[in-house]
Design a protein around this motif. Structure first.
Motif, PDB file in Angstrom:
ATOM      1  N   TYR A 167       0.827  -1.208   0.000  1.00  0.00           N
ATOM      2  CA  TYR A 167       0.000   0.000   0.000  1.00  0.00           C
ATOM      3  C   TYR A 167       0.863   1.260   0.000  1.00  0.00           C
ATOM      4  O   TYR A 167       0.559   2.237  -0.694  1.00  0.00           O
ATOM      5  N   GLU A 168       1.952   1.222   0.744  1.00  0.00           N
ATOM      6  CA  GLU A 168       2.808   2.404   0.870  1.00  0.00           C
ATOM      7  C   GLU A 168       3.993   2.376  -0.086  1.00  0.00           C
ATOM      8  O   GLU A 168       4.710   3.375  -0.209  1.00  0.00           O
ATOM      9  N   GLY A 169       4.204   1.270  -0.781  1.00  0.00           N
ATOM     10  CA  GLY A 169       5.390   1.132  -1.612  1.00  0.00           C
ATOM     11  C   GLY A 169       5.251   1.737  -2.999  1.00  0.00           C
ATOM     12  O   GLY A 169       4.172   2.132  -3.436  1.00  0.00           O
ATOM     13  N   ASP A 170       6.371   1.784  -3.709  1.00  0.00           N
ATOM     14  CA  ASP A 170       6.388   2.331  -5.068  1.00  0.00           C
ATOM     15  C   ASP A 170       5.821   1.348  -6.079  1.00  0.00           C
ATOM     16  O   ASP A 170       5.230   1.752  -7.082  1.00  0.00           O
ATOM     17  N   ARG A 171       5.990   0.058  -5.821  1.00  0.00           N
ATOM     18  CA  ARG A 171       5.551  -0.964  -6.776  1.00  0.00           C
ATOM     19  C   ARG A 171       4.162  -1.471  -6.386  1.00  0.00           C
ATOM     20  O   ARG A 171       3.965  -1.952  -5.276  1.00  0.00           O
ATOM     21  N   PRO A 172       3.186  -1.411  -7.292  1.00  0.00           N
ATOM     22  CA  PRO A 172       1.857  -1.919  -6.972  1.00  0.00           C
ATOM     23  C   PRO A 172       1.799  -3.438  -7.046  1.00  0.00           C
ATOM     24  O   PRO A 172       2.671  -4.072  -7.657  1.00  0.00           O
ATOM     25  N   GLU A 173       0.786  -4.008  -6.414  1.00  0.00           N
ATOM     26  CA  GLU A 173       0.520  -5.433  -6.580  1.00  0.00           C
ATOM     27  C   GLU A 173      -0.270  -5.620  -7.871  1.00  0.00           C
ATOM     28  O   GLU A 173      -1.343  -5.045  -8.052  1.00  0.00           O
ATOM     29  N   LEU A 174       0.254  -6.428  -8.782  1.00  0.00           N
ATOM     30  CA  LEU A 174      -0.416  -6.750 -10.035  1.00  0.00           C
ATOM     31  C   LEU A 174      -0.388  -8.256 -10.224  1.00  0.00           C
ATOM     32  O   LEU A 174       0.622  -8.907  -9.947  1.00  0.00           O
ATOM     33  N   PHE A 175      -1.497  -8.817 -10.676  1.00  0.00           N
ATOM     34  CA  PHE A 175      -1.520 -10.257 -10.925  1.00  0.00           C
ATOM     35  C   PHE A 175      -2.439 -10.556 -12.090  1.00  0.00           C
ATOM     36  O   PHE A 175      -3.377  -9.818 -12.386  1.00  0.00           O
ATOM     37  N   LEU A 176      -2.131 -11.656 -12.788  1.00  0.00           N
ATOM     38  CA  LEU A 176      -2.975 -12.100 -13.891  1.00  0.00           C
ATOM     39  C   LEU A 176      -4.252 -12.678 -13.315  1.00  0.00           C
ATOM     40  O   LEU A 176      -4.218 -13.647 -12.558  1.00  0.00           O
ATOM     41  N   LYS A 177      -5.386 -12.076 -13.647  1.00  0.00           N
ATOM     42  CA  LYS A 177      -6.660 -12.440 -13.041  1.00  0.00           C
ATOM     43  C   LYS A 177      -7.427 -13.473 -13.849  1.00  0.00           C
ATOM     44  O   LYS A 177      -7.975 -14.428 -13.304  1.00  0.00           O
ATOM     45  N   SER A 178      -7.523 -13.279 -15.168  1.00  0.00           N
ATOM     46  CA  SER A 178      -8.430 -14.134 -15.925  1.00  0.00           C
ATOM     47  C   SER A 178      -8.017 -14.230 -17.387  1.00  0.00           C
ATOM     48  O   SER A 178      -7.265 -13.397 -17.901  1.00  0.00           O
ATOM     49  N   THR A 179      -8.547 -15.256 -18.024  1.00  0.00           N
ATOM     50  CA  THR A 179      -8.384 -15.501 -19.452  1.00  0.00           C
ATOM     51  C   THR A 179      -9.774 -15.531 -20.081  1.00  0.00           C
ATOM     52  O   THR A 179     -10.776 -15.567 -19.361  1.00  0.00           O
ATOM     53  N   PRO A 180      -9.877 -15.518 -21.419  1.00  0.00           N
ATOM     54  CA  PRO A 180     -11.212 -15.471 -22.027  1.00  0.00           C
ATOM     55  C   PRO A 180     -12.154 -16.582 -21.573  1.00  0.00           C
ATOM     56  O   PRO A 180     -13.353 -16.334 -21.381  1.00  0.00           O
ATOM     57  N   SER A 181     -11.646 -17.782 -21.374  1.00  0.00           N
ATOM     58  CA  SER A 181     -12.525 -18.893 -20.997  1.00  0.00           C
ATOM     59  C   SER A 181     -13.049 -18.769 -19.573  1.00  0.00           C
ATOM     60  O   SER A 181     -14.037 -19.422 -19.212  1.00  0.00           O
ATOM     61  N   ARG A 182     -12.408 -17.950 -18.745  1.00  0.00           N
ATOM     62  CA  ARG A 182     -12.814 -17.779 -17.349  1.00  0.00           C
ATOM     63  C   ARG A 182     -13.613 -16.494 -17.127  1.00  0.00           C
ATOM     64  O   ARG A 182     -14.101 -16.251 -16.027  1.00  0.00           O
ATOM     65  N   THR A 183     -13.715 -15.651 -18.149  1.00  0.00           N
ATOM     66  CA  THR A 183     -14.354 -14.345 -18.022  1.00  0.00           C
ATOM     67  C   THR A 183     -15.778 -14.393 -18.560  1.00  0.00           C
ATOM     68  O   THR A 183     -16.011 -14.905 -19.650  1.00  0.00           O
ATOM     69  N   VAL A 184     -16.717 -13.847 -17.801  1.00  0.00           N
ATOM     70  CA  VAL A 184     -18.119 -13.820 -18.221  1.00  0.00           C
ATOM     71  C   VAL A 184     -18.573 -12.377 -18.379  1.00  0.00           C
ATOM     72  O   VAL A 184     -17.928 -11.439 -17.914  1.00  0.00           O
ATOM     73  N   GLY A 185     -19.721 -12.223 -19.050  1.00  0.00           N
ATOM     74  CA  GLY A 185     -20.269 -10.906 -19.304  1.00  0.00           C
ATOM     75  C   GLY A 185     -21.499 -10.636 -18.468  1.00  0.00           C
ATOM     76  O   GLY A 185     -21.820 -11.372 -17.524  1.00  0.00           O
ATOM     77  N   PRO A 186     -22.228  -9.562 -18.793  1.00  0.00           N
ATOM     78  CA  PRO A 186     -23.426  -9.200 -18.030  1.00  0.00           C
ATOM     79  C   PRO A 186     -24.502 -10.268 -18.127  1.00  0.00           C
ATOM     80  O   PRO A 186     -24.661 -10.924 -19.167  1.00  0.00           O
ATOM     81  N   ASP A 187     -25.222 -10.451 -17.020  1.00  0.00           N
ATOM     82  CA  ASP A 187     -26.340 -11.393 -16.920  1.00  0.00           C
ATOM     83  C   ASP A 187     -25.908 -12.852 -17.017  1.00  0.00           C
ATOM     84  O   ASP A 187     -26.755 -13.743 -17.108  1.00  0.00           O
ATOM     85  N   ASP A 188     -24.613 -13.114 -16.978  1.00  0.00           N
ATOM     86  CA  ASP A 188     -24.103 -14.483 -16.914  1.00  0.00           C
ATOM     87  C   ASP A 188     -23.841 -14.806 -15.437  1.00  0.00           C
ATOM     88  O   ASP A 188     -24.037 -13.983 -14.559  1.00  0.00           O
ATOM     89  N   THR A 189     -23.376 -16.017 -15.161  1.00  0.00           N
ATOM     90  CA  THR A 189     -23.128 -16.411 -13.775  1.00  0.00           C
ATOM     91  C   THR A 189     -21.651 -16.310 -13.434  1.00  0.00           C
ATOM     92  O   THR A 189     -20.788 -16.688 -14.233  1.00  0.00           O
ATOM     93  N   VAL A 190     -21.373 -15.764 -12.249  1.00  0.00           N
ATOM     94  CA  VAL A 190     -20.013 -15.757 -11.712  1.00  0.00           C
ATOM     95  C   VAL A 190     -19.885 -16.894 -10.701  1.00  0.00           C
ATOM     96  O   VAL A 190     -20.881 -17.345 -10.127  1.00  0.00           O
ATOM     97  N   GLY A 191     -18.650 -17.343 -10.480  1.00  0.00           N
ATOM     98  CA  GLY A 191     -18.456 -18.547  -9.684  1.00  0.00           C
ATOM     99  C   GLY A 191     -17.898 -18.307  -8.296  1.00  0.00           C
ATOM    100  O   GLY A 191     -17.131 -17.374  -8.061  1.00  0.00           O
ATOM    101  N   ILE A 192     -18.311 -19.166  -7.372  1.00  0.00           N
ATOM    102  CA  ILE A 192     -17.653 -19.276  -6.071  1.00  0.00           C
ATOM    103  C   ILE A 192     -17.106 -20.692  -5.963  1.00  0.00           C
ATOM    104  O   ILE A 192     -17.752 -21.659  -6.382  1.00  0.00           O
ATOM    105  N   ARG A 193     -15.913 -20.823  -5.400  1.00  0.00           N
ATOM    106  CA  ARG A 193     -15.264 -22.127  -5.325  1.00  0.00           C
ATOM    107  C   ARG A 193     -15.925 -22.996  -4.271  1.00  0.00           C
ATOM    108  O   ARG A 193     -16.230 -22.555  -3.165  1.00  0.00           O
ATOM    109  N   ARG A 194     -16.089 -24.251  -4.619  1.00  0.00           N
ATOM    110  CA  ARG A 194     -16.698 -25.216  -3.688  1.00  0.00           C
ATOM    111  C   ARG A 194     -15.804 -25.476  -2.487  1.00  0.00           C
ATOM    112  O   ARG A 194     -16.287 -25.856  -1.408  1.00  0.00           O
TER     113      ARG A 194
END
Length: 289
Positions: A109-136
């Motif tokens: 939070y206070e550092g010069d370098r932000p936290e960045l991470f690869l979040k998703s790929t096309p097969s894992r990304t959904v659009g409006p009115d679709d379902t998002v997932g919670i892990r079992r």
């Protein structure tokens, strides 16, 4: 302008919204079926998305969304979705609380370098009115409403609404579990459109509101502002591009400032609605994956 990607029997169409009207840009030029196509034309001509789209509007028929059976999809087929973490004070505090290792999050939070991470790929990304997932295998799951920066060849061409779904119980066990807590089936939603920089204006002065409904009852309703971000969109994009060849089309989610209490976890069937000023509303229901 706001740009939507829709599907009908003729395939993908790129729609431009001006006022309350939707114009079919693909009908005006069959080569323009996506934001990437429009951004390519804009890049070649040295113009903005709005100016490039204006050249098509005269020949672009006004359409009704009924023609597309309400099939509005992810507004951009981003080859990669990246995310930034700990960009708001409340996010830093929440990550400290869940992990019991406060120093590593405070340093980010206070550092010069932000936290960045690869979040998703096309097969894992959904659009409006679709379902998002919670892990079992996670007992504590939350949505994270975020401003999304839309990139073409590493440059900002627009903004969208993002939901960075998170398995907080998994991440809380050990920070090294972050990829499993963040990247899984249906872990990310973006939409409903890409709003141009001219439409959005100052991206650091936008209200973000999230509502969660369960069985017809409102169980969460809070708002915040991107003015509370400790880093700018430009800073985050610059860090993402540094020594990193990102694909032609990408989205960068800029972090969250709306964190439900530790007693709250998403359940299957919940409806998550995220509104961002001058962009629109992203709505998804929750399913278990």
């Amino acid at each position: 302008m706001r740009f939507y990607r829709a599907v009908n029997r003729n395939g993908f169409r790129l729609l431009a919204r001006t006022d309350a009207k939707y114009h079919d840009l693909t009908a005006a030029n069959s080569s323009v079926t996506s934001i990437r196509d429009l951004a390519l034309a804009a890049d070649i001509s040295g113009r903005s998305l709005d100016d490039t789209a204006m050249n098509l509007l005269e020949d672009a028929p006004v359409v009704s969304l009924v023609e597309f059976d309400d099939e509005i999809t992810t507004p951009i087929a981003a080859e990669e979705v990246w995310a930034a973490g700990v960009t708001y004070r409340i996010s830093e505090e929440a990550r400290e609380a869940e992990s019991g290792m406060p120093e590593i999050y405070l340093d980010v939070y206070e550092g010069d370098r932000p936290e960045l991470f690869l979040k998703s790929t096309p097969s894992r990304t959904v659009g409006p009115d679709d379902t998002v997932g919670i892990r079992r295998d996670s007992e504590w799951n939350v949505p994270e409403p975020e401003l999304g920066v839309v990139l073409y060849r590493g440059n900002i061409v627009g903004y969208t609404v993002g939901n960075d779904m998170s398995s907080r119980s998994i991440e809380g066990q050990n920070p090294l579990y972050l990829p499993q807590a963040k990247v899984y089936d249906r872990c990310c939603a973006i939409g409903p459109c890409v709003a141009s920089p001219e439409t959005v204006g100052d991206p650091h002065n936008l209200e973000i509101r999230m509502k969660i409904n369960r069985d017809g009852e409102l169980v969460y309703d809070e708002a915040t502002s991107t003015a509370k971000m400790v880093r700018t969109c430009e800073e985050l994009v610059s860090a993402l591009n540094r020594h990193n060849c990102i694909p032609q089309s990408a989205v960068l989610l800029t972090g969250t400032s709306l964190v439900p209490s530790e007693s709250f976890t998403l359940q299957e069937g919940d409806c998550v609605s995220i509104d961002i000023d001058r962009i629109g509303r992203l709505e998804n229901t929750v399913t278990t994956v």
